[in-house]
Every structure is written in C-alpha cells, then in structure tokens.
Design a protein around this motif. Structure first.
Motif, PDB file in Angstrom:
ATOM      1  N   ALA A  81       0.855  -1.195   0.000  1.00  0.00           N
ATOM      2  CA  ALA A  81       0.000   0.000   0.000  1.00  0.00           C
ATOM      3  C   ALA A  81       0.889   1.242   0.000  1.00  0.00           C
ATOM      4  CB  ALA A  81      -0.930  -0.009   1.202  1.00  0.00           C
ATOM      5  N   ASN A  82       1.470   1.524  -1.165  1.00  0.00           N
ATOM      6  CA  ASN A  82       2.485   2.581  -1.276  1.00  0.00           C
ATOM      7  C   ASN A  82       1.934   3.964  -0.973  1.00  0.00           C
ATOM      8  OD1 ASN A  82       5.024   1.231  -2.287  1.00  0.00           O
ATOM      9  ND2 ASN A  82       3.572   0.493  -3.812  1.00  0.00           N
ATOM     10  N   LYS A  83       0.736   4.239  -1.449  1.00  0.00           N
ATOM     11  CA  LYS A  83       0.176   5.576  -1.253  1.00  0.00           C
ATOM     12  C   LYS A  83      -0.074   5.852   0.221  1.00  0.00           C
ATOM     13  CE  LYS A  83      -3.544   8.538  -3.024  1.00  0.00           C
ATOM     14  NZ  LYS A  83      -4.731   8.586  -3.916  1.00  0.00           N
ATOM     15  N   SER A  84      -0.717   4.914   0.910  1.00  0.00           N
ATOM     16  CA  SER A  84      -1.010   5.135   2.326  1.00  0.00           C
ATOM     17  C   SER A  84       0.270   5.126   3.153  1.00  0.00           C
ATOM     18  CB  SER A  84      -1.992   4.086   2.840  1.00  0.00           C
ATOM     19  OG  SER A  84      -1.417   2.793   2.841  1.00  0.00           O
ATOM     20  N   ALA A  85       1.278   4.333   2.739  1.00  0.00           N
ATOM     21  CA  ALA A  85       2.548   4.302   3.470  1.00  0.00           C
ATOM     22  C   ALA A  85       3.226   5.663   3.447  1.00  0.00           C
ATOM     23  CB  ALA A  85       3.465   3.243   2.864  1.00  0.00           C
ATOM     24  N   PHE A  86       3.245   6.311   2.278  1.00  0.00           N
ATOM     25  CA  PHE A  86       3.946   7.595   2.182  1.00  0.00           C
ATOM     26  C   PHE A  86       3.107   8.748   2.720  1.00  0.00           C
ATOM     27  CE2 PHE A  86       8.093   7.494  -0.169  1.00  0.00           C
ATOM     28  CZ  PHE A  86       8.367   6.195   0.223  1.00  0.00           C
ATOM     29  N   ARG A  87       1.784   8.588   2.689  1.00  0.00           N
ATOM     30  CA  ARG A  87       0.941   9.572   3.366  1.00  0.00           C
ATOM     31  C   ARG A  87       1.172   9.498   4.877  1.00  0.00           C
ATOM     32  NH1 ARG A  87      -3.726   8.402   1.056  1.00  0.00           N
ATOM     33  NH2 ARG A  87      -4.303   6.853   2.629  1.00  0.00           N
ATOM     34  N   LYS A  88       1.257   8.277   5.411  1.00  0.00           N
ATOM     35  CA  LYS A  88       1.512   8.073   6.838  1.00  0.00           C
ATOM     36  C   LYS A  88       2.884   8.630   7.224  1.00  0.00           C
ATOM     37  CE  LYS A  88       0.714   3.896   8.092  1.00  0.00           C
ATOM     38  NZ  LYS A  88       0.908   2.429   8.258  1.00  0.00           N
ATOM     39  N   ALA A  89       3.901   8.358   6.410  1.00  0.00           N
ATOM     40  CA  ALA A  89       5.253   8.825   6.718  1.00  0.00           C
ATOM     41  C   ALA A  89       5.341  10.344   6.674  1.00  0.00           C
ATOM     42  CB  ALA A  89       6.243   8.211   5.732  1.00  0.00           C
ATOM     43  N   THR A  90       4.691  10.955   5.686  1.00  0.00           N
ATOM     44  CA  THR A  90       4.707  12.420   5.576  1.00  0.00           C
ATOM     45  C   THR A  90       3.968  13.048   6.757  1.00  0.00           C
ATOM     46  OG1 THR A  90       4.728  12.191   3.162  1.00  0.00           O
ATOM     47  CG2 THR A  90       4.234  14.370   4.053  1.00  0.00           C
ATOM     48  N   ASN A  91       2.852  12.482   7.130  1.00  0.00           N
ATOM     49  CA  ASN A  91       2.111  12.999   8.290  1.00  0.00           C
ATOM     50  C   ASN A  91       2.932  12.871   9.576  1.00  0.00           C
ATOM     51  OD1 ASN A  91      -0.352  14.018   7.285  1.00  0.00           O
ATOM     52  ND2 ASN A  91      -1.145  11.946   7.025  1.00  0.00           N
ATOM     53  N   PHE A  92       3.701  11.810   9.682  1.00  0.00           N
ATOM     54  CA  PHE A  92       4.575  11.636  10.844  1.00  0.00           C
ATOM     55  C   PHE A  92       5.572  12.796  10.934  1.00  0.00           C
ATOM     56  CE2 PHE A  92       8.650  10.023  12.500  1.00  0.00           C
ATOM     57  CZ  PHE A  92       8.262   9.630  13.774  1.00  0.00           C
ATOM     58  N   LEU A  93       6.186  13.156   9.798  1.00  0.00           N
ATOM     59  CA  LEU A  93       7.140  14.270   9.793  1.00  0.00           C
ATOM     60  C   LEU A  93       6.427  15.602  10.055  1.00  0.00           C
ATOM     61  CD1 LEU A  93       9.317  13.124   6.760  1.00  0.00           C
ATOM     62  CD2 LEU A  93      10.072  13.270   9.154  1.00  0.00           C
ATOM     63  N   LEU A  94       5.251  15.773   9.474  1.00  0.00           N
ATOM     64  CA  LEU A  94       4.489  16.998   9.717  1.00  0.00           C
ATOM     65  C   LEU A  94       4.120  17.136  11.195  1.00  0.00           C
ATOM     66  CD1 LEU A  94       2.206  16.802   6.563  1.00  0.00           C
ATOM     67  CD2 LEU A  94       3.828  18.656   7.034  1.00  0.00           C
ATOM     68  N   ASP A  95       3.776  16.029  11.829  1.00  0.00           N
ATOM     69  CA  ASP A  95       3.434  16.061  13.255  1.00  0.00           C
ATOM     70  C   ASP A  95       4.641  16.395  14.120  1.00  0.00           C
ATOM     71  OD1 ASP A  95       0.819  15.455  12.669  1.00  0.00           O
ATOM     72  OD2 ASP A  95       1.010  13.313  13.098  1.00  0.00           O
ATOM     73  N   LEU A  96       5.842  16.149  13.604  1.00  0.00           N
ATOM     74  CA  LEU A  96       7.066  16.531  14.311  1.00  0.00           C
ATOM     75  C   LEU A  96       7.412  18.004  14.097  1.00  0.00           C
ATOM     76  CD1 LEU A  96       9.342  13.401  13.665  1.00  0.00           C
ATOM     77  CD2 LEU A  96       8.425  14.154  15.876  1.00  0.00           C
ATOM     78  N   GLY A  97       6.599  18.687  13.307  1.00  0.00           N
ATOM     79  CA  GLY A  97       6.811  20.108  13.084  1.00  0.00           C
ATOM     80  C   GLY A  97       7.530  20.448  11.794  1.00  0.00           C
ATOM     81  N   HIS A  98       7.872  19.451  10.987  1.00  0.00           N
ATOM     82  CA  HIS A  98       8.574  19.716   9.728  1.00  0.00           C
ATOM     83  C   HIS A  98       7.599  20.288   8.699  1.00  0.00           C
ATOM     84  CE1 HIS A  98      12.348  17.744  10.884  1.00  0.00           C
ATOM     85  NE2 HIS A  98      11.590  16.864  11.517  1.00  0.00           N
TER      86      HIS A  98
END
Length: 341
Positions: free
Chosen positions: A162-179
C-alpha cells in the motif's frame, strides 16, 4: 524409492500419486495428504524429467529482466525478492528461468516462452503505471502474477504494498514533528509504486494547507549515488529541507552521507524516513533501527508471489488473486522534531 514403488506402497496408481504430488485439484485432499506424508517419510524426490512428462508442464517459472542501463529490477531489492520466490519454487519442484534481454526485447522473450512452452507461468515486476506486458500475456495465454499493480488494477492477479497510504503516513509523521520543508527522493515515477508514493506524499502536504515544493522533489533509479547527489543539491539551496522522505534504504544511505558531510546530525538537524524493504543483508535493526521506516519484507513478498503464481498455474480457472499489504511505520534514530528557525 521411485514413483512406482511409492505408488505400490500406497496401493494407488502411479498417475494418482503423480497428480497428488504435483497439486492437481481433482485429487481428493485426504489422498493428497496421505501421498505427501508417505513421500516425506520415504524421502522421495521425483525425477524432474519424469515429472515434466507426467504432468505435461515445463515445471519452470519465467522472469524476464530488461537491461536498459537504468532499471529498478537489477538491484539488491530484486535479488532479495528472487531469493524468496526461489525458495518456494524449489520446494514445489519448479525451476527458475531468468531471461536477461536488451531494452525493447521483452515482448520477443515472452512470445518465445509461450511458443516453445519453456515456462508454465511468468512473474512481472516493477510494473509501469500503464504496463503493456499485461495485455501481451493475456493474449499469449500465459498464467502470470504482477508484483505491484498498474493504475488500473482490475482484471489480473497482483500483490502490492500500500504505497500511497505508506507515504501519506510517513509524511504525516514528519508533519506532526513540526517539519514543513519535507523533500521527496523517489524511484522512477513512470513505475506505479513510485507514482503512488508521490501521490501519498503530496496528499499529506496538501491536507495541511501547503503545496509540495518542486525544488525538494527528485525521482530516478534508486541508487546510493542518486540519493547522495539529490540530497547534496537540496542541502545547498538557499532554503533547505529539514526532512527527507526516501523510497528505499539504498538511496537513504546516500542521503545520510550528504548530511554527515555538511556537519549535520541525522535525527537532530535533519530527519529522514525511508521505505525499508527489510532487506536480509542490509538489516535496519542490527543495533536498533537506524532509520525511521515504512517497513515491508521484500523476501516475504517474493515467497507469497511465488505461492500465488504456482496456485494460478495449478488452478487456472480460479478468480483473480489481489493482495494489498499494509506497511508498518517503525521509529528509529533518523527522525526528531523540526529544528527551531
């Protein structure tokens, strides 16, 4: 012990025993289980030539690898997939036919395989968003399985992450860290997996009221050198990313090299999330996860793809098999809060 002796010991015909050993669906399950148990107890190994004659099959799976100088298939990730698939092929009595062809010669190779009956089925890897091999193999009548899928995933069997959801999840993780300055270092985006990863990355950024920055997006063959050069150029911009999302651990190693060369600390000054693939010889967990990663076993995918393809060969009239594997986000030492300022 030969086939005749095994059949006599079970009071069955040689044809029934051969069909039970080779997975024919018309053999009753209790008979198949009895034959397999007796064969294992007697350490019976069928003669490959006799097996081909008895089944009318080539007992071979085909993989066609085009060499264009720039291909995602000739890399350590493909080798790990092949190792997983090869284990299942060997256990089920199948050989692997690896056909290395020049760029543009793949169609000829598939047609030749179909014409001379050298394979019972074909594995397709690294599908493009609109892959012509699928229509070709349908035309040829060769059973096939796609590792990955196209933008139109209906009408054939496939297994994909599930490539799309994997990279959406990873990007949201970085955004939640303030990036807020997140770069994407991706595979070739004519390939479906990379197109889906870019879409997941972009969706997450748009959902926070921002727009992806083209200066922080690169796509190419996933080598360590590509990761290093792409990250170096971005880190030399007037406005640099504070985080990188990378499509493979191989270019991620290049990104790490570029970060260290500039005297920066990964996980403090720069964050990095990669798709890990759980490579058996590049273990991300040797002393605790070095990289934060969306994880998926490429060797496990090879094993499962081989299992599905062999089942499709044995039972060609079954419905299409389509499996979508979710990834697991594991937090390692490569990520931290966005640096102040």
């Amino acid at each position: 012990m030969n086939l005749k002796q095994l059949a006599e010991s079970l009071n069955l015909s040689q044809t029934t025993v051969s069909r039970a050993l080779n997975g024919y669906p018309e053999v009753r399950e209790e008979t198949r289980a009895r034959v397999l148990a007796a064969a294992q107890a007697a350490n019976y190994q069928p003669n490959s030539r006799a097996r081909r004659l008895a089944t009318g099959r080539a007992m071979t799976i085909g993989h066609v690898i085009p060499l264009a100088g720039k291909t995602e298939m000739v890399n350590p990730i493909f080798a790990d997939f092949l190792a997983g698939a090869g284990e299942v092929y060997a256990n089920e009595g199948y050989d692997l036919l690896l056909s290395i062809v020049s760029d543009g010669e793949a169609e000829r190779a598939y047609r030749q395989m179909a014409a001379n009956g050298s394979v019972d089925g074909v594995m397709i890897q690294s599908p493009e968003t609109d892959d012509t091999r699928i229509a070709l193999l349908r035309e040829l009548g060769l059973p096939f399985l796609v590792h990955g899928r196209t933008q139109n995933p209906d009408g054939y069997s496939w297994l994909d992450v599930a490539n799309k959801s994997a990279f959406r999840k990873a990007t949201n993780f970085l955004l939640d860290l303030g990036h807020r300055r997140i770069a994407l270092i991706n595979g070739q985006e004519n390939l479906d997996f990379a197109a889906r990863r870019r879409a997941g990355y972009a969706e997450a950024i748009w959902s926070r009221g921002m727009a992806p920055n083209p200066d922080w997006m690169r796509a190419d063959v996933m080598t360590e050198g590509f990761g290093y050069v792409a990250a170096s150029k971005m880190l030399d911009l007037a406005e640099t990313p504070t985080a990188f999302l990378v499509s493979s651990v191989i270019p991620a190693i290049g990104v790490r090299r570029a970060v260290v060369e500039r005297g920066l600390v990964l996980g403090r000054d720069i964050s990095l999330v990669t798709h890990d693939d759980v490579l058996s010889y590049m273990n991300n967990d040797a002393d605790g996860p070095a990289f934060t990663a969306t994880r998926s076993s490429i060797r496990g995918a090879g094993q499962r793809c081989a299992e599905i393809l062999i089942d499709l060969i044995r039972k060609p009239n079954q419905p299409h098999v389509q499996e979508l594997w979710e990834t697991e986000l594991t937090v390692g030492r490569s990520t931290g809060p966005a640096p102040a300022g």
